[in-house]
Design a protein around this motif. Structure first.
Motif, mmCIF file in Angstrom:
data_model
loop_
_atom_site.group_PDB
_atom_site.id
_atom_site.type_symbol
_atom_site.label_atom_id
_atom_site.label_comp_id
_atom_site.label_asym_id
_atom_site.label_seq_id
_atom_site.Cartn_x
_atom_site.Cartn_y
_atom_site.Cartn_z
ATOM 1 N N TYR A 56 0.853 -1.199 0.000
ATOM 2 C CA TYR A 56 0.000 0.000 0.000
ATOM 3 C C TYR A 56 0.880 1.238 0.000
ATOM 4 C CZ TYR A 56 -3.268 3.542 1.769
ATOM 5 O OH TYR A 56 -4.011 4.668 1.951
ATOM 6 N N ALA A 72 0.611 5.644 -0.243
ATOM 7 C CA ALA A 72 -0.206 6.858 -0.235
ATOM 8 C C ALA A 72 0.706 8.044 -0.532
ATOM 9 C CB ALA A 72 -0.904 7.045 1.105
ATOM 10 N N TRP A 78 -6.842 1.921 -7.006
ATOM 11 C CA TRP A 78 -6.387 3.316 -6.908
ATOM 12 C C TRP A 78 -7.541 4.193 -6.451
ATOM 13 C CZ3 TRP A 78 -8.333 7.367 -10.002
ATOM 14 C CH2 TRP A 78 -7.691 8.597 -9.839
ATOM 15 N N SER A 116 -3.461 10.469 -2.764
ATOM 16 C CA SER A 116 -3.973 9.354 -3.561
ATOM 17 C C SER A 116 -3.334 8.074 -3.050
ATOM 18 C CB SER A 116 -3.655 9.538 -5.048
ATOM 19 O OG SER A 116 -4.365 10.639 -5.583
ATOM 20 N N SER A 117 -4.106 6.997 -3.050
ATOM 21 C CA SER A 117 -3.607 5.730 -2.520
ATOM 22 C C SER A 117 -3.577 4.674 -3.626
ATOM 23 C CB SER A 117 -4.488 5.253 -1.364
ATOM 24 O OG SER A 117 -5.814 5.006 -1.809
ATOM 25 N N TYR A 118 -2.566 3.816 -3.536
ATOM 26 C CA TYR A 118 -2.380 2.706 -4.471
ATOM 27 C C TYR A 118 -2.257 1.432 -3.632
ATOM 28 C CZ TYR A 118 -1.056 6.408 -7.771
ATOM 29 O OH TYR A 118 -1.029 7.532 -8.573
ATOM 30 N N THR A 119 -3.186 0.505 -3.831
ATOM 31 C CA THR A 119 -3.165 -0.762 -3.111
ATOM 32 C C THR A 119 -2.912 -1.880 -4.118
ATOM 33 O OG1 THR A 119 -4.803 0.112 -1.559
ATOM 34 C CG2 THR A 119 -4.409 -2.258 -1.515
ATOM 35 N N GLN A 162 -8.667 -3.088 4.630
ATOM 36 C CA GLN A 162 -8.826 -1.696 4.223
ATOM 37 C C GLN A 162 -8.889 -0.782 5.442
ATOM 38 O OE1 GLN A 162 -11.549 -0.734 0.963
ATOM 39 N NE2 GLN A 162 -12.517 0.821 2.253
ATOM 40 N N GLU A 197 -6.349 2.227 6.275
ATOM 41 C CA GLU A 197 -6.880 3.581 6.464
ATOM 42 C C GLU A 197 -6.452 4.151 7.810
ATOM 43 O OE1 GLU A 197 -11.052 3.118 5.881
ATOM 44 O OE2 GLU A 197 -10.927 3.391 3.710
ATOM 45 N N THR A 212 -3.000 5.376 7.300
ATOM 46 C CA THR A 212 -2.959 6.582 6.462
ATOM 47 C C THR A 212 -3.480 7.792 7.212
ATOM 48 O OG1 THR A 212 -3.330 5.203 4.508
ATOM 49 C CG2 THR A 212 -3.686 7.566 4.267
#
Length: 430
Positions: free
Chosen positions: A33, A35, A80, A87-90, A193, A197, A200
């Protein structure tokens, strides 16, 4: 339905409720993950960067207008999401139980592409989802017992899953190990998730902490200056000194309001992120494992003090701004009272001058009656001399003497009537 006029936002608002669902996990999984905080227009570059990945992997070009997407590249899946500030990329990769625990899903992503992701990296996490059959949670918890390390061991989802982490950064990544002890696919995806979160939003909330520490020095200096100005205001009795203090107060108010304008958003965002962390933590439905802290303990001990500090600094700013405003208003009142006293003195002087002018005018009017009478009597005298044979037995001198009182009385009455007419006109105008 064609008979009704539909609101233009109806479909998009309904879709928003169903957007960004968690990705169901299909067993043992490795998750990476990332961010990235938006910086210098980086959010505008993300669309082209994601399309570049799709071309490189020879899959359908993604549509990013909605701010989220899911790409299935075969070897990995990418989720995404674009948020207000980041912006987050998992990246998810399905593995078997023989896969090393420290393997990362990010290694399956083209190296050149992942190195060029726009923005500034704020969060990087690796998550290993393991099965309880191959990795007993109780045995792992016993192995991790170390008084010198702060290890978080907690059960979540009412005991269906285990989480192991220390929230530390190792080789650039924070690491989370999740042991599936009865989670279904969607439940596992939702809780992963939530954990990401929490990580983040925890970091995003802490972005306000350096701002709070920096602004606290400015606040202390401003508070000391305000106290000095209040002492000076209580001792001064000269109008010029009060105006000087008011000028300094105005400058101080400008500086404080500038600081408030620069930090209000950051402090407000920190409070909002902290509420999200608390909400996600509550949704984990943790069960404490004896001898270890859980995520709630970590948040309350490590994050809450920093957020409370930011909130305290924000309150100090607002209170200082209000105190300066009250002090400025008080000083303005004092200055206004002094000005009113000066104005009253000026009006008194003007009134006295007006009375003097009135007396002088009355004196001048008396002299005017004498002057007009004199000139008018001379005219009568000249006329009488010209008609001396007609006015006999009166002589010009006798006639002139007779007319002087008459002329003086007429002039005096005429000027008196004129003053009354002017006074009536002036009172009528008011």
């Amino acid at each position: 339905m064609t008979l009704f006029e539909e609101h233009p936002l109806r479909q998009s608002l309904n879709d928003e409720v169903h957007s960004r669902p968690p990705i169901p996990l299909r067993g043992p999984t490795r998750i990476s993950y990332l961010a990235f905080v938006h910086d210098s227009g980086s959010s505008d570059q993300e669309h082209h960067h994601l399309q570049q990945l799709a071309r490189q992997l020879q899959i359908a070009l993604p549509e990013t207008a909605k701010g989220h997407l899911l790409l299935d590249a075969g070897d990995f899946r990418l989720k995404w999401e674009r948020h207000n500030e980041f912006s987050s990329y998992t990246f998810l990769r399905d593995v078997d139980d023989a896969e090393p625990e420290d393997s990362a899903a990010l290694l399956a992503v083209p190296a050149a592409w992942r190195k060029a992701i726009p923005g500034k990296l704020m969060v990087a996490s690796n998550v290993a989802v393991l099965s309880a059959g191959k990795h007993p949670a109780e045995a792992r918890a016993a192995q991790l017992a170390d008084p010198d390390r702060s290890i978080i061991v907690t059960r979540f989802a009412d005991g269906a899953g285990w989480l192991f982490t220390d929230f530390q950064i190792h080789d650039g990544f924070s690491r989370f190990t999740i042991i599936d002890d009865g989670l279904d696919r969607r439940q596992a995806g939702r809780n992963v998730q939530r954990i990401l979160e929490i990580e983040t939003y925890r970091m995003m909330a802490l972005m306000a902490f350096p701002v709070a520490k920096a602004i606290s020095k400015t606040l202390k200096a401003a508070e000391d200056e305000l106290a000095d100005l209040m002492d000076a205001m209580s001792q001064t009795a000269i109008a010029n000194d009060e105006r000087d203090i008011l000028t300094r107060l105005t400058r101080l108010a400008t500086e404080v309001e500038h600081a408030v304008a620069r930090t209000t958003y950051r402090f407000g965002a920190a409070a909002a992120y902290y509420r999200l962390v608390q909400q996600r933590t509550a949704e984990l439905r943790e069960q404490r494992h004896a001898g270890y802290p859980n995520i709630t303990d970590f948040i309350e001990r490590r994050l809450a003090p920093a957020v409370n500090t930011c909130a305290a600094i924000a309150r100090r700013q607002e209170e200082l701004s209000a105190r300066i405003a009250r002090s400025s208003q008080l000083l303005r009142t004092r200055v206004d009272i002094a000005l009113q006293q000066q104005n009253q003195e000026l009006l008194g002087q003007m009134n006295r001058r007006a009375k003097l002018q009135l007396r002088l005018q009355e004196t001048v009017e008396g002299l005017s009656v004498v002057a007009i009478t004199y000139y008018a009597s001379q005219l009568v005298n000249y006329m009488a001399k010209g008609a001396k044979y007609v006015i006999q037995p009166l002589t010009p001198e006798i006639l002139t003497a007779i007319t002087i009182p008459i002329i003086a009385t007429a002039v005096a009455l005429g000027m008196r009537r004129m003053r009354k007419a002017l006074a009536a006109e002036e009172s009528g105008g008011h």
